[in-house]
Scaffold this motif. Structure first.
Motif, PDB file in Angstrom:
ATOM      1  N   ALA A 220       0.814  -1.217   0.000  1.00 28.61           N
ATOM      2  CA  ALA A 220       0.000   0.000   0.000  1.00 28.61           C
ATOM      3  C   ALA A 220       0.846   1.266   0.000  1.00 28.61           C
ATOM      4  CB  ALA A 220      -0.925  -0.003   1.215  1.00 28.61           C
ATOM      5  N   ASP A 223       1.245   3.156  -3.305  1.00 32.55           N
ATOM      6  CA  ASP A 223       0.100   3.863  -3.876  1.00 32.55           C
ATOM      7  C   ASP A 223       0.144   5.366  -3.592  1.00 32.55           C
ATOM      8  OD1 ASP A 223      -0.873   1.444  -4.762  1.00 32.55           O
ATOM      9  OD2 ASP A 223      -2.118   1.118  -2.973  1.00 32.55           O
ATOM     10  N   VAL A 224       1.069   5.807  -2.748  1.00 35.18           N
ATOM     11  CA  VAL A 224       1.136   7.217  -2.354  1.00 35.18           C
ATOM     12  C   VAL A 224       2.454   7.815  -2.829  1.00 35.18           C
ATOM     13  CG1 VAL A 224       1.120   8.841  -0.417  1.00 35.18           C
ATOM     14  CG2 VAL A 224      -0.296   6.766  -0.331  1.00 35.18           C
ATOM     15  N   ASP A 225       2.378   8.976  -3.462  1.00 31.21           N
ATOM     16  CA  ASP A 225       3.569   9.703  -3.908  1.00 31.21           C
ATOM     17  C   ASP A 225       4.060  10.559  -2.735  1.00 31.21           C
ATOM     18  OD1 ASP A 225       5.494  11.331  -5.024  1.00 31.21           O
ATOM     19  OD2 ASP A 225       4.344  11.787  -6.835  1.00 31.21           O
TER      20      ASP A 225
END
Length: 472
Positions: A220, A223-225
């Protein structure tokens, strides 16, 4: 038992890694979860890392934390080795220049064994829970990262020792080593310590118990920059209307170029002051063209005034001295522009209006600073006797959470009313826009009369708000 893994001498924060549960030995691409978080900490300003290994249960683990807290000379963070988090999330806690007491939190309505509930008010954690402690009206969850500022190290050590005795005596119920960091947060909050809520926003920080959960949590993260989040969070979230919609929408794109040029926030502040001085010079010409150019320069000066704060938050180099200098620069720039407008006007009464506008702004700032000082004094007094520390044995199981107050307040807020309040307050952004527009399209008299009328309404609004808050 604690071991020292690494040392850097240039920083003031050390870390205790609680590798006391089997989850810390779960595998990942970096080896184990313990290896992974140790590698992340190596990229952050951490002076020393201590690892507490299993050796006697919860009581022994807490005594290990207490022992390290007793000998630490700077801020001390306590992290579980089973914490899977973005490095940027850890940085929100560890890289804050204040090195104050804080906790990683997320405004999540779903509390659980690895996500104990907390209540956040005014950016502070005011109530924290565990399997033994229930939080009424919780509005967030604790995500495992805790830091004690240098002034709270003695309190942390005392709490850890007290919790160790209670756990060994079985007085905290069936708590286990998994909850060590949760219990420490409960203790700090109940002792009256001011615990900053380091909100992780869209970032991830989750504790895991099994291999599948670890794999899912690590996946997970991709999924985040993180770079985008860091850039977004560098922009002040609760700014004024003009700054939010007419400056920050594009000034954020100047942050990375400023970093590449190695500009410091203080350098940007200096350039902002220089532009305001040039604006005052052009205002003093007294011509329509001069006022137009002066208005443009004053607007650009405000853009850089926003940029210096954004750059400070992005690089995490802000300091009390820098904040003071920025505030003083704001006052200097504004009053210099007043002088420029008055010099360039032929109106015989313009200086009286300029002096009146200056006095009004001085009064407004005095109200703000005096009230902020009174609130700080009240908090210090309240921590001592107004709100006495609560017992760690007070389980509060008879009090159930009644809702997520902070979330409903945010969701239920009427956007139009929110921005109307911002505009009424006539903050520095709104004053900049007012000065620039009225000076460019009318004259100095209109500028000062507008500042006096709008500023008068803002003063009354301020006073009413302060009195209502004090009464509450």
């Amino acid at each position: 038992m604690p071991d020292s893994l690494t040392s850097r001498e240039s920083t003031t924060t050390s870390v205790v890694l609680l590798a006391t549960t089997p989850a810390g030995r779960l595998s990942c691409a970096d080896g184990t979860l313990l290896d992974r978080i140790t590698g992340q900490l190596a990229t952050l300003p951490v002076s020393e890392i201590h690892v507490v290994t299993p050796g006697g249960g919860l009581g022994a683990d807490l005594r290990g934390v207490a022992k390290i807290a007793r000998i630490s000379t700077g801020a001390l963070a306590v992290l579980p080795a089973d914490l899977v988090a973005h490095t940027e999330a850890l940085a929100l806690l560890l890289e804050h220049p204040a090195h104050a007491t804080g906790a990683l939190v997320f405004p999540d309505a779903i509390a659980g064994p690895m996500r104990p509930p907390v209540r956040v008010e005014g950016g502070k954690v005011v109530a924290a829970g565990s399997s033994f402690h229930v939080v009424p009206e919780a509005n967030a969850t604790f995500r495992g990262g805790l830091q004690a500022g240098e002034s709270d190290l003695g309190t942390l050590a005392d709490i850890a020792e007290e919790l160790a005795e209670l756990a060994d005596a079985g007085r905290l119920g069936p708590v286990t080593a998994v909850e060590a960091v949760d219990l420490l947060l409960v203790g700090l909050v109940r002792s009256g310590a001011q615990v900053r809520a380091a909100a992780i926003g869209p970032l991830h920080a989750d504790r895991v118990t099994g291999q599948q959960a670890a794999d899912t949590a690590i996946a997970a993260l991709a999924d985040v920059d993180e770079a985008r989040v860091r850039l977004d969070t560098s922009v002040k979230q609760d700014d004024g209307f003009f700054a939010t919609f007419f400056v920050s929408t594009w000034s954020r794109y100047l942050i990375k170029p400023a970093v590449k040029l190695k500009l410091t926030p203080n350098t940007v502040t200096g350039v902002s002051v220089a532009l305001a001085l040039l604006a005052a010079v052009w205002f003093s010409a007294g011509t329509q063209g001069g006022r137009l150019l002066g208005a443009l320069l004053f607007y650009l000066s405000f853009v850089l005034d926003c940029l210096d704060g954004q750059l400070a938050r992005y690089t995490r180099t802000f300091s009390p001295l820098g904040a003071w200098a920025d505030g003083m620069a704001d006052r200097f720039k504004e009053y210099t522009v007043y002088i420029g407008l008055a010099v360039g006007s032929t109106d015989p009464g313009i200086w009286r209006l300029a002096v009146a506008a200056t006095i009004l702004q001085v009064v407004r700032h005095s109200i703000d600073f005096a009230y902020a000082g009174a609130v700080a004094d009240a908090a210090r007094v309240g921590a001592g006797w107004g709100r006495p520390p609560r017992s760690l044995l007070e389980s509060a199981h008879g009090r159930r959470p009644t809702g997520f107050l902070g979330l409903t307040q945010i969701v239920g807020r009427r956007v139009a009313g929110h921005w109307a309040k911002k505009i009424i307050m006539l903050s520095v952004g709104e004053r900049t826009a007012l000065i620039a527009v009225t000076a460019a399209f009318w004259n100095a008299r209109v500028t000062f009369l507008s500042l006096l009328c709008w500023g008068g309404v803002a003063v009354l609004y301020q006073l009413a708000g302060r009195m209502l808050r004090s009464a509450r």
